[in-house]
Design a protein around this motif. Structure first.
Motif, PDB file in Angstrom:
ATOM      1  N   TYR A  37       4.114  11.291  -1.900  1.00  0.00           N
ATOM      2  CA  TYR A  37       2.766  11.646  -1.459  1.00  0.00           C
ATOM      3  C   TYR A  37       2.394  13.040  -1.959  1.00  0.00           C
ATOM      4  O   TYR A  37       1.257  13.278  -2.393  1.00  0.00           O
TER       5      TYR A  37
ATOM      6  N   LYS B 219       1.748   7.777  -6.996  1.00  0.00           N
ATOM      7  CA  LYS B 219       0.892   7.024  -6.069  1.00  0.00           C
ATOM      8  C   LYS B 219       1.426   5.610  -5.878  1.00  0.00           C
ATOM      9  O   LYS B 219       1.501   5.106  -4.752  1.00  0.00           O
TER      10      LYS B 219
ATOM     11  N   TYR C 218       4.593   5.815  -3.875  1.00  0.00           N
ATOM     12  CA  TYR C 218       4.262   6.074  -2.470  1.00  0.00           C
ATOM     13  C   TYR C 218       3.821   4.787  -1.786  1.00  0.00           C
ATOM     14  O   TYR C 218       4.262   4.494  -0.668  1.00  0.00           O
TER      15      TYR C 218
END
Length: 155
Positions: free
Chosen positions: A59, A73, A76
């Motif tokens: 994150y 991303k 995550y």
């Protein structure tokens, strides 16, 4: 001449046992590093903590302007999904560990009985067909995807 009907032998495994076996097998699959020295929940909570740390790390690295940021991303999102799925599996395992609640869970799962039996039969034949074709990862992923909606009802 009298006709006698043959009794079909029904298994003594009820819906509660089927779901419990599926949950236990899924939990062991999610924690391949599990040692018999520890309880499965200990190992599962360690895995859950690793997913949480991965979520926090990726994150902080998210940045849509770079390729590594985009990768972060996606990583995550995957860590977040795995975290929440494992959390639900752990909670379901804890709920289903109380043998006194058998009737409650059998009643609770009565509308999903056919779906549970299908998943259980698939799991029962897992070693025969799935392992033969080396499709283990896809099988466990598909089983989790079908099992997770049932587990969200337990909370």
């Amino acid at each position: 001449m009298f006709f006698q009907l043959r009794e079909t032998k029904k298994s003594d495994v009820d819906t509660y046992d089927q779901v419990r076996q599926l949950i236990t097998a899924t939990l062991h699959q999610e924690c391949p590093q599990h040692s018999s020295k520890h309880h499965i929940l200990y190992t599962a909570n360690l895995q859950l903590e690793q997913y949480k740390e991965a979520k926090e790390f990726f994150y902080a690295q998210c940045d849509v302007t770079t390729s590594l940021g985009t990768f972060s991303k996606e990583a995550y999102d995957k860590a977040n999904k795995n975290y929440h799925q494992l959390y639900l599996i752990i909670r379901a395992y804890m709920h289903l560990s109380d043998e006194r609640q058998r009737e409650h869970f059998n009643h609770h799962f009565r509308f999903s009985k056919e779906q549970i039996e299908t998943m259980y039969d698939y799991y029962a034949h897992y070693s025969t067909h799935v392992k033969t074709l080396a499709l283990e990862e896809g099988f466990w992923h598909a089983l989790k995807e079908d099992l997770i909606p049932l587990l969200t009802q337990l909370e």
